[in-house]
Scaffold this motif. Sequence first.
Motif, PDB file in Angstrom:
ATOM      1  N   PHE A  90       0.845  -1.185   0.000  1.00 28.96           N
ATOM      2  CA  PHE A  90       0.000   0.000   0.000  1.00 28.96           C
ATOM      3  C   PHE A  90       0.889   1.247   0.000  1.00 28.96           C
ATOM      4  O   PHE A  90       2.088   1.176   0.269  1.00 28.96           O
ATOM      5  CB  PHE A  90      -0.918   0.028   1.224  1.00 28.96           C
ATOM      6  CG  PHE A  90      -1.880  -1.127   1.295  1.00 28.96           C
ATOM      7  CD1 PHE A  90      -3.128  -1.049   0.699  1.00 28.96           C
ATOM      8  CD2 PHE A  90      -1.522  -2.294   1.946  1.00 28.96           C
ATOM      9  CE1 PHE A  90      -4.013  -2.116   0.763  1.00 28.96           C
ATOM     10  CE2 PHE A  90      -2.397  -3.361   2.022  1.00 28.96           C
ATOM     11  CZ  PHE A  90      -3.653  -3.274   1.415  1.00 28.96           C
ATOM     12  N   GLY A  91       0.277   2.397  -0.279  1.00 29.08           N
ATOM     13  CA  GLY A  91       1.016   3.645  -0.230  1.00 29.08           C
ATOM     14  C   GLY A  91       1.354   4.032   1.201  1.00 29.08           C
ATOM     15  O   GLY A  91       0.575   3.789   2.134  1.00 29.08           O
ATOM     16  N   ALA A  92       2.536   4.633   1.391  1.00 26.69           N
ATOM     17  CA  ALA A  92       2.897   5.162   2.710  1.00 26.69           C
ATOM     18  C   ALA A  92       1.975   6.323   3.058  1.00 26.69           C
ATOM     19  O   ALA A  92       1.514   7.056   2.182  1.00 26.69           O
ATOM     20  CB  ALA A  92       4.353   5.622   2.704  1.00 26.69           C
ATOM     21  N   CYS A  93       1.723   6.509   4.333  1.00 29.93           N
ATOM     22  CA  CYS A  93       0.745   7.515   4.759  1.00 29.93           C
ATOM     23  C   CYS A  93       1.100   8.900   4.254  1.00 29.93           C
ATOM     24  O   CYS A  93       0.222   9.689   3.906  1.00 29.93           O
ATOM     25  CB  CYS A  93       0.617   7.515   6.280  1.00 29.93           C
ATOM     26  SG  CYS A  93       2.062   8.129   7.187  1.00 29.93           S
ATOM     27  N   PHE A  94       2.389   9.220   4.200  1.00 33.61           N
ATOM     28  CA  PHE A  94       2.833  10.569   3.855  1.00 33.61           C
ATOM     29  C   PHE A  94       2.924  10.821   2.356  1.00 33.61           C
ATOM     30  O   PHE A  94       3.047  11.965   1.926  1.00 33.61           O
ATOM     31  CB  PHE A  94       4.208  10.836   4.485  1.00 33.61           C
ATOM     32  CG  PHE A  94       5.224   9.763   4.178  1.00 33.61           C
ATOM     33  CD1 PHE A  94       5.855   9.704   2.960  1.00 33.61           C
ATOM     34  CD2 PHE A  94       5.520   8.793   5.127  1.00 33.61           C
ATOM     35  CE1 PHE A  94       6.777   8.713   2.672  1.00 33.61           C
ATOM     36  CE2 PHE A  94       6.447   7.785   4.854  1.00 33.61           C
ATOM     37  CZ  PHE A  94       7.074   7.751   3.617  1.00 33.61           C
ATOM     38  N   SER A  95       2.895   9.788   1.538  1.00 36.02           N
ATOM     39  CA  SER A  95       3.215   9.944   0.120  1.00 36.02           C
ATOM     40  C   SER A  95       2.152  10.738  -0.637  1.00 36.02           C
ATOM     41  O   SER A  95       0.951  10.507  -0.504  1.00 36.02           O
ATOM     42  CB  SER A  95       3.376   8.579  -0.546  1.00 36.02           C
ATOM     43  OG  SER A  95       3.729   8.742  -1.916  1.00 36.02           O
ATOM     44  N   ASN A  96       2.605  11.679  -1.454  1.00 38.20           N
ATOM     45  CA  ASN A  96       1.704  12.309  -2.411  1.00 38.20           C
ATOM     46  C   ASN A  96       1.224  11.267  -3.410  1.00 38.20           C
ATOM     47  O   ASN A  96       1.844  10.208  -3.581  1.00 38.20           O
ATOM     48  CB  ASN A  96       2.407  13.453  -3.138  1.00 38.20           C
ATOM     49  CG  ASN A  96       2.478  14.713  -2.305  1.00 38.20           C
ATOM     50  OD1 ASN A  96       1.886  14.800  -1.236  1.00 38.20           O
ATOM     51  ND2 ASN A  96       3.210  15.698  -2.794  1.00 38.20           N
ATOM     52  N   HIS A  97       0.164  11.574  -4.109  1.00 37.48           N
ATOM     53  CA  HIS A  97      -0.464  10.586  -4.976  1.00 37.48           C
ATOM     54  C   HIS A  97      -1.255  11.310  -6.058  1.00 37.48           C
ATOM     55  O   HIS A  97      -1.351  12.545  -6.059  1.00 37.48           O
ATOM     56  CB  HIS A  97      -1.396   9.690  -4.146  1.00 37.48           C
ATOM     57  CG  HIS A  97      -2.359  10.476  -3.293  1.00 37.48           C
ATOM     58  ND1 HIS A  97      -3.610  10.845  -3.714  1.00 37.48           N
ATOM     59  CD2 HIS A  97      -2.217  11.003  -2.047  1.00 37.48           C
ATOM     60  CE1 HIS A  97      -4.208  11.551  -2.773  1.00 37.48           C
ATOM     61  NE2 HIS A  97      -3.380  11.663  -1.739  1.00 37.48           N
ATOM     62  N   GLY A  98      -1.808  10.554  -6.973  1.00 41.54           N
ATOM     63  CA  GLY A  98      -2.598  11.139  -8.050  1.00 41.54           C
ATOM     64  C   GLY A  98      -2.082  10.709  -9.403  1.00 41.54           C
ATOM     65  O   GLY A  98      -1.032  10.055  -9.516  1.00 41.54           O
ATOM     66  N   GLY A  99      -2.808  11.090 -10.443  1.00 44.42           N
ATOM     67  CA  GLY A  99      -2.444  10.660 -11.787  1.00 44.42           C
ATOM     68  C   GLY A  99      -1.105  11.161 -12.269  1.00 44.42           C
ATOM     69  O   GLY A  99      -0.538  10.601 -13.212  1.00 44.42           O
ATOM     70  N   TRP A 100      -0.575  12.205 -11.649  1.00 39.30           N
ATOM     71  CA  TRP A 100       0.732  12.743 -12.056  1.00 39.30           C
ATOM     72  C   TRP A 100       1.893  11.950 -11.463  1.00 39.30           C
ATOM     73  O   TRP A 100       3.050  12.197 -11.824  1.00 39.30           O
ATOM     74  CB  TRP A 100       0.840  14.218 -11.652  1.00 39.30           C
ATOM     75  CG  TRP A 100       0.588  14.469 -10.205  1.00 39.30           C
ATOM     76  CD1 TRP A 100      -0.616  14.680  -9.600  1.00 39.30           C
ATOM     77  CD2 TRP A 100       1.567  14.519  -9.162  1.00 39.30           C
ATOM     78  NE1 TRP A 100      -0.451  14.854  -8.243  1.00 39.30           N
ATOM     79  CE2 TRP A 100       0.874  14.776  -7.952  1.00 39.30           C
ATOM     80  CE3 TRP A 100       2.949  14.384  -9.133  1.00 39.30           C
ATOM     81  CZ2 TRP A 100       1.524  14.887  -6.736  1.00 39.30           C
ATOM     82  CZ3 TRP A 100       3.601  14.496  -7.920  1.00 39.30           C
ATOM     83  CH2 TRP A 100       2.893  14.741  -6.736  1.00 39.30           C
TER      84      TRP A 100
END
Length: 477
Positions: free
Chosen positions: A326-336
């Motif tokens: 899973f993604g780390a809690c702090f990580s930015n995310h999104g289609g970019w």
Amino acid sequence: MAPQRFREQFDQIQRSMPDVPLAMGPDDSAEFLYEKGVVLARDGEEARLVEDTVRDHFTTMSDLTPDHVRRASPETNRTGITRIQVADPAEGDGGGDPTVAHALRSLRTMEGRAGRRLISRNHVVSIAVNACPGDEPVPVPLSEPPNPAPDGTPYDAETAVGVLVIDTGLMHDYRSYPLLAHTEGDAQIRECDDDGVLCQYVGHGTFIAGLVAAVAPNTDVTVRNTLNDAGAILESELGEKLFEAVDRGGWPEILSLSAGTSNGRTDGLLGVHAFMEELRDQGTLLVAAAGNNASATPFWPAAYATLPGWENSVLSIGALRSDGEFGACFSNHGGWVRAYAPGERLTSALTGFGTPVPYVYQHSTYDACRFGFAYACTCQYPRHNGVLSEPGEAPAKPDQVMFEGHARWSGTSFATPVVAGLVASHMTAHKETDPRAAGRQLLAANTEYAEVRGAHVPALLPPTWHPLPVDPSAGGS
């Protein structure tokens, strides 16, 4: 109100840049930092248009003088940017600059007619993204191997892939770490304070270089200390420093950058745009950190990865948690964000080989994840008290630890060099000389996926990386 840790890091960065009054943006929020009283404009006719508009809209600046405009000659100013003062930077506090906001609004109609960006805040670009890293480093015994571990690929000077790391400098004893035998670059300017305690963010560049070398031993890594002041630099200066870095050794095959900022825009950073345009015309692949804001807001320069024209030259990287699922809690995310890699509780070189060095924690851990996640994230574990405390609370005694070589650290800062190493390793294994082609091939051949905010995303997992349990009682950090 801005989160506590953002305010703590705002103060830290302001101390490292005492001659540059800073504000939080866009208002009293935790989105970005920028220089007070100043805007950036493109050189030439557009800068003159901005100056005229400033005079028309700000009667207090009708006496605008050449001292308020910093314009270099076109022959030397490769960034193509003019810095214009629109107000007294000493006025007001750090909770936003309304005069700068007014200047931006006054040019909005003209930008629409021009069809391009004319004006910008002068943002702070920092490794302390969201003005804070994923966490602070944790010491681990030298007997604990790096994670990811080296894959045994031999070093060959004739075929080694060049990787340029733009970050803090190298620690004085980095040569004691065998994986950094083929690493060169700038020294960390100041490692310890007057009491012999490690300064915050010291070792960040060394840690990154160790990750690149572990994932891809057949590399020549060069580290530049471009971000030596608490990992922070003004946008207007970063473009110049990036050009200087590539001028010193030529354009590398891979450029690893674990720094950036959001700016409330979807069209990039004005201050680094000239560098990004030249990058697009070179063969270099920029691998850039997506940021630690736990946000979908584009983070630059990583978000160039999905702007038309930069799809092949930029690879934006988010962080997975320590189990890789899973993604780390702090990580930015999104289609970019193009791909994700392990970025929580990685192990690499820091400092103190043979000579233990103390570090005092600046931030206290939280009772619950500051981003609302339920797993045992780095917001909460390992537990420690920091120098800084909640407003109104009596400060607790800060915890001190000793580093003796290895550390465990988290952030998209570290997922980024993992992917830079994977691209370099792919180049070596497949005798591929084009790093951009290698990046495309790596993504095309990838079969691993993780879940990030409900989306299934490419997960680039080094073969020698091993997941850690997310429950600290089960052996995780």
